[in-house]
Design a protein around this motif. Structure first.
Motif, PDB file in Angstrom:
ATOM      1  N   LYS A  10       0.540  -1.204   0.080  1.00  0.00           N
ATOM      2  CA  LYS A  10       0.026  -0.156  -0.512  1.00  0.00           C
ATOM      3  C   LYS A  10       1.182   1.332   0.109  1.00  0.00           C
ATOM      4  CE  LYS A  10      -3.311   2.376   3.518  1.00  0.00           C
ATOM      5  NZ  LYS A  10      -4.038   2.850   2.115  1.00  0.00           N
ATOM      6  N   ALA A  11       0.377   2.344  -1.426  1.00  0.00           N
ATOM      7  CA  ALA A  11       1.076   3.477  -0.883  1.00  0.00           C
ATOM      8  C   ALA A  11       0.132   4.472   0.327  1.00  0.00           C
ATOM      9  CB  ALA A  11       0.727   4.134  -2.064  1.00  0.00           C
ATOM     10  N   PHE A  27       4.384   5.857  -4.655  1.00  0.00           N
ATOM     11  CA  PHE A  27       3.715   4.438  -5.044  1.00  0.00           C
ATOM     12  C   PHE A  27       4.304   2.874  -4.915  1.00  0.00           C
ATOM     13  CE2 PHE A  27       6.314   4.083  -8.737  1.00  0.00           C
ATOM     14  CZ  PHE A  27       6.842   5.383  -8.898  1.00  0.00           C
ATOM     15  N   LEU A  28       3.502   1.842  -4.348  1.00  0.00           N
ATOM     16  CA  LEU A  28       3.849   0.292  -4.171  1.00  0.00           C
ATOM     17  C   LEU A  28       3.547  -0.062  -5.499  1.00  0.00           C
ATOM     18  CD1 LEU A  28       3.145  -2.442  -3.708  1.00  0.00           C
ATOM     19  CD2 LEU A  28       4.707  -1.388  -1.559  1.00  0.00           C
ATOM     20  N   VAL A  29       4.714  -0.974  -5.744  1.00  0.00           N
ATOM     21  CA  VAL A  29       5.459  -1.148  -7.121  1.00  0.00           C
ATOM     22  C   VAL A  29       5.796  -2.811  -7.162  1.00  0.00           C
ATOM     23  CG1 VAL A  29       6.340   0.256  -8.793  1.00  0.00           C
ATOM     24  CG2 VAL A  29       7.856  -1.132  -7.568  1.00  0.00           C
ATOM     25  N   LEU A  59       1.069  -1.210  -8.363  1.00  0.00           N
ATOM     26  CA  LEU A  59       0.161  -2.021  -7.170  1.00  0.00           C
ATOM     27  C   LEU A  59      -1.067  -1.209  -6.717  1.00  0.00           C
ATOM     28  CD1 LEU A  59       1.387  -5.165  -5.717  1.00  0.00           C
ATOM     29  CD2 LEU A  59       1.076  -4.844  -8.269  1.00  0.00           C
ATOM     30  N   ASP A  60      -0.388  -0.018  -5.829  1.00  0.00           N
ATOM     31  CA  ASP A  60      -1.166   0.632  -5.240  1.00  0.00           C
ATOM     32  C   ASP A  60      -0.551   2.290  -5.780  1.00  0.00           C
ATOM     33  OD1 ASP A  60      -3.663   1.663  -3.647  1.00  0.00           O
ATOM     34  OD2 ASP A  60      -2.049   1.972  -2.212  1.00  0.00           O
ATOM     35  N   GLN A  65      10.965  -7.965  -4.521  1.00  0.00           N
ATOM     36  CA  GLN A  65      10.312  -8.382  -4.476  1.00  0.00           C
ATOM     37  C   GLN A  65       9.055  -7.030  -4.350  1.00  0.00           C
ATOM     38  OE1 GLN A  65       9.856 -12.313  -2.564  1.00  0.00           O
ATOM     39  NE2 GLN A  65       8.920 -12.745  -3.881  1.00  0.00           N
ATOM     40  N   TYR A  66       8.794  -6.666  -3.435  1.00  0.00           N
ATOM     41  CA  TYR A  66       8.039  -5.143  -4.001  1.00  0.00           C
ATOM     42  C   TYR A  66       8.792  -3.955  -3.350  1.00  0.00           C
ATOM     43  CZ  TYR A  66       4.810  -8.318  -3.685  1.00  0.00           C
ATOM     44  OH  TYR A  66       3.684 -10.067  -4.349  1.00  0.00           O
ATOM     45  N   SER A  67       8.645  -2.487  -3.866  1.00  0.00           N
ATOM     46  CA  SER A  67       8.902  -1.740  -3.492  1.00  0.00           C
ATOM     47  C   SER A  67       8.164  -0.298  -3.729  1.00  0.00           C
ATOM     48  CB  SER A  67      10.433  -1.296  -4.111  1.00  0.00           C
ATOM     49  OG  SER A  67      11.343  -2.667  -4.531  1.00  0.00           O
ATOM     50  N   LEU A  68       8.682   0.077  -2.461  1.00  0.00           N
ATOM     51  CA  LEU A  68       7.890   1.995  -2.346  1.00  0.00           C
ATOM     52  C   LEU A  68       8.773   2.625  -2.789  1.00  0.00           C
ATOM     53  CD1 LEU A  68       5.335   2.371  -1.059  1.00  0.00           C
ATOM     54  CD2 LEU A  68       6.217   3.361   0.893  1.00  0.00           C
ATOM     55  N   ILE A  69       7.727   3.105  -3.909  1.00  0.00           N
ATOM     56  CA  ILE A  69       9.273   3.887  -4.532  1.00  0.00           C
ATOM     57  C   ILE A  69       8.672   5.890  -4.413  1.00  0.00           C
ATOM     58  CG2 ILE A  69       9.590   4.868  -6.976  1.00  0.00           C
ATOM     59  CD1 ILE A  69       9.158   2.442  -7.760  1.00  0.00           C
ATOM     60  N   ARG A  70       9.410   6.559  -3.707  1.00  0.00           N
ATOM     61  CA  ARG A  70       8.653   7.591  -3.802  1.00  0.00           C
ATOM     62  C   ARG A  70      10.028   8.706  -4.843  1.00  0.00           C
ATOM     63  NH1 ARG A  70       9.857   6.092   1.619  1.00  0.00           N
ATOM     64  NH2 ARG A  70       7.686   6.825   2.355  1.00  0.00           N
TER      65      ARG A  70
END
Lengths: 343, 343
Positions: free
Chosen positions: B34-35, B42-44, B85-86, B106-111
């Motif tokens: 979740k972002a 955003f979450l990828v 994803l979000d 596997q998942y990253s939160l990108i700023r």
């Protein structure tokens, strides 16, 4: 037509190492003081001869460079200021003063007029300045600084061999352009000249620095935008570590590397990628169309007292071999010139 | 909101020497998919990750470069292709594919959206190509060749690491531009690819050459106009000896020198003056305004079958440390990519 004794300095052997006085010899020849009809040549009396580091390259038995080796047992060829005595070339008349390629001898017969110029004399400018400030070294400084370094006001400029024939003008052009300029040289006397006569903001004696990287960090806490490299070697290596992003290095000469394999080599070239450094070798002869504007710029500033020039003048052709060899141990203070005759 | 297991590749320690697989470790974390509102992030889900030589610089404990070191025990940062994803960022919506800086996880939160791009999918272009042909390495080839080398039709071009992520496109761009192109690589398999798949005129295995200078003289009897340098070191030294007058060297990477003091250094820099060589380091990120024209040029030629691209795809995030270390011994054939997930 008169035939005169013609003292000459000739190359005795091809060399690989640093030039020594004994690699050259004094020879007595004869010269008919006449340019033969139909030859297009002209006969000159040499007044001032120039000792330039690039000439070392012509003492090697190597034909792949931009300029061929000297011929053995022939007068060394170099830039000089001379007076025309006789001429078969309509562009050059007896009494004219010229600067350009001539021989290390009292009289020369000139055929090749590439880079040869008739001198318009100014009272305030000594004739010999056409070998330095207004000649090839001065033009090298001008081209290297303006064409290769793309300087901007306020930038940090470092010059090595800063009191030499080229370096002393680079620093002054950089100051006129609004840059901050630091020079390195090899004696305290030269450092004094840089600070007190040539207008450098700071200067240091590289021989007194055990850590050149630390020295440059002291003089350039913000880093170097422009490095005008007259020496190569260890100073170049230290400069690479201290360049700023998008820094420019004009590679003018590598006295310390010329024809010798430096076993250490340059270690810090990896800096050029992250710092996006442009490093460019150049020769003034590629920019001859800019020569008139160079002469105008330098003459004007010289007359205004904003540019000065230091010469190291040796008297007599027979002093040339020692003077030339002295270039490579930094013996000369300022531009090394040989006075063969005053007029 | 779902929380998922999140496998990561982290840096274990800062290094000075060549990266080893054991300098990195696999760690299991958790990630809320979740972002958070107001964060602009955003979450990828990461699909493909790029192994690039420049990343080695970020494994050093050195803060003076253009990009800071990785954080220890945190996922390694690098270019990747990912699916949103979000999102709390209006420019990126769930289902969008992006390429840009993401994490080795596997998942990253990108700023940080610097150099981040939304991918316009083409059926003919695999998603992973946005890490190579259409990504940073491809753009590096494009910028280096056109902006730094100023190529002219008919010129002689030499490319080192010629089958690598950057080199393979440099050669093809040079051929399209009408140049004669020779590449060097480190295995006979790569040499085959260069000659038979990538359109190089000639190629050689530098490991089989005892005298690199002689090898270059064999392939470039007329000399080299443009050297696209991906390696530095001994090949650069040999290239310097073989450059033509006014030659250009684009310095893209120095795999062989990166962070190591090569005790030998570069010996032949003295060539830059007589040959008036321009040697320039560069980073693609200084030329981002040219990115759209790069994509257009490469995509068009790819669709016409005039450009091909070779990838070395490893399956699974856990293969990343070995794949990355393999770059520095030339293990990869073509652009090294890690497939984390296909969608």
């Amino acid at each position: 037509m008169a035939t005169a004794e013609n003292k000459q300095v000739v190359l005795e052997r091809y060399i690989e190492e640093q030039p020594k006085e004994t690699d050259m010899a004094i020879k007595m020849g004869k010269m008919e003081l006449k340019a033969s009809k139909g030859s297009g040549s002209f006969l000159v009396k040499n007044l001032y001869l120039s000792c330039d580091p690039y000439m070392r390259g012509r003492m090697r038995d190597f034909h792949g460079s931009y300029i061929p080796p000297f011929l053995l047992s022939q007068p060394i060829e170099g830039f000089g200021v001379a007076k025309v005595l006789d001429s078969d070339n309509p562009d050059f008349k007896p009494g004219d003063f010229i600067s350009g390629f001539t021989g290390w001898e009292q009289y020369s017969l000139i055929r090749n007029t590439w880079q040869l110029r008739k001198i318009q004399q100014h009272h305030s400018l000594p004739l010999s300045y056409h070998l330095g400030l207004l000649g090839m070294p001065g033009f090298t400084a001008y081209v290297g600084f303006y064409e290769i370094c793309s300087p901007k006001k306020g930038e940090y400029v470092f010059v090595s061999a800063a009191s030499g024939a080229v370096g002393q003008l680079v620093g002054q052009l950089a100051k006129l352009h609004g840059c901050y300029v630091v020079g390195s040289a090899g004696s305290s006397q030269k450092v004094d000249l840089l600070k007190n006569k040539l207008g450098y903001d700071e200067a240091f004696n590289y021989k007194e620095e055990t850590d050149l990287d630390a020295a440059l960090k002291r003089y350039f806490p913000e880093g170097i935008d422009i490095y005008f490299d007259n020496v190569g070697g260890a100073i170049l290596d230290a400069a690479l570590l201290n360049m700023r992003i998008h820094g420019r290095i004009a590679v003018c000469g590598m006295v310390s590397l010329h024809s010798i394999s430096d076993p250490k080599g340059i270690q810090n070239l990896f800096c050029v990628v992250p710092k996006r450094i442009k490093m460019q070798g150049f020769l003034q002869s590629d920019y001859l169309d800019k020569f008139p504007q160079f002469v105008e710029h330098v003459t004007e500033n010289f007359k205004l007292g904003k540019i000065v020039y230091i010469e190291d003048m040796n008297e007599g052709l027979e002093t040339a071999p020692a003077a030339f060899a002295g270039l490579f141990s930094g013996k000369n203070i300022g531009k090394q010139v040989i006075c063969v005759a005053r007029d």
